[in-house]
Design a protein around this motif. Structure first.
Motif, short mmCIF file in Angstrom:
data_model
loop_
_atom_site.label_atom_id
_atom_site.label_comp_id
_atom_site.label_asym_id
_atom_site.label_seq_id
_atom_site.Cartn_x
_atom_site.Cartn_y
_atom_site.Cartn_z
N GLN A 32 -8.81 8.09 -3.08
CA GLN A 32 -9.66 6.98 -2.63
C GLN A 32 -8.83 5.90 -1.94
N ARG A 67 0.82 -1.22 0.00
CA ARG A 67 0.00 0.00 0.00
C ARG A 67 0.85 1.27 0.00
N GLU A 72 -5.88 6.31 -0.44
CA GLU A 72 -5.36 6.81 0.84
C GLU A 72 -6.44 6.81 1.91
N VAL A 73 -7.67 7.14 1.52
CA VAL A 73 -8.76 7.22 2.49
C VAL A 73 -9.31 5.84 2.85
N SER A 74 -9.56 5.02 1.84
CA SER A 74 -10.22 3.74 2.10
C SER A 74 -9.24 2.60 2.36
N GLY A 75 -8.04 2.73 1.84
CA GLY A 75 -7.06 1.67 1.99
C GLY A 75 -7.26 0.53 1.01
N THR A 76 -8.32 0.62 0.21
CA THR A 76 -8.54 -0.41 -0.80
C THR A 76 -8.25 0.15 -2.17
#
Length: 132
Positions: free
Chosen positions: A92, A39, A94-98
């Motif tokens: 997206q 990630r 960075e915020v959700s990790g997906t």
């Protein structure tokens, strides 16, 4: 892997070198797929890609204005669209990790191949006529 091919050349060394570097970013992102906990590496590469892409686009756009390129507005619109899409993906992620890295890689490969083979080839005559 996204391999450089002579068909991608616009015949202008500076721009070809920049395109090769952009392809390197995509390949580096693809290499993160095999790494555990990829990630942070993926975000770093994507942010580097966005930054380098903005610099590359700024250089092209400078030439568009300098040479009074007739398709400037259309070409810049393509640039703006790509930056917006990639920045949205990074946000997206960075915020959700997906994040669906394989789909992002395929999107980037397709976008760059089509852009270099399409819109970028269209400015070659103008740029060369103006000394590049």
């Amino acid at each position: 892997m996204f391999n450089w091919d002579s068909q991608y050349s616009v015949g202008i060394q500076e721009i070809d070198d920049q395109h090769r570097k952009l392809i390197d970013f995509i390949n580096e992102l693809e290499q993160t797929l095999g790494e555990p906990n990829n990630r942070d590496a993926a975000v770093k590469i994507l942010n580097g890609l966005v930054s380098y892409t903005k610099d590359h686009f700024a250089r092209e756009e400078l030439y568009f204005r300098q040479f009074d390129y007739d398709k400037t507005d259309d070409h810049i619109a393509e640039h703006i669209d790509l930056i917006a899409q990639v920045e949205k993906l990074v946000y997206q992620f960075e915020v959700s990790g997906t994040f669906d890295i394989p789909n992002v890689i395929e999107f980037l490969k397709s976008w760059w191949a089509e852009h270099i083979l399409g819109a970028d080839q269209e400015y070659v005559t103008c740029f060369k006529e103006n000394g590049l």
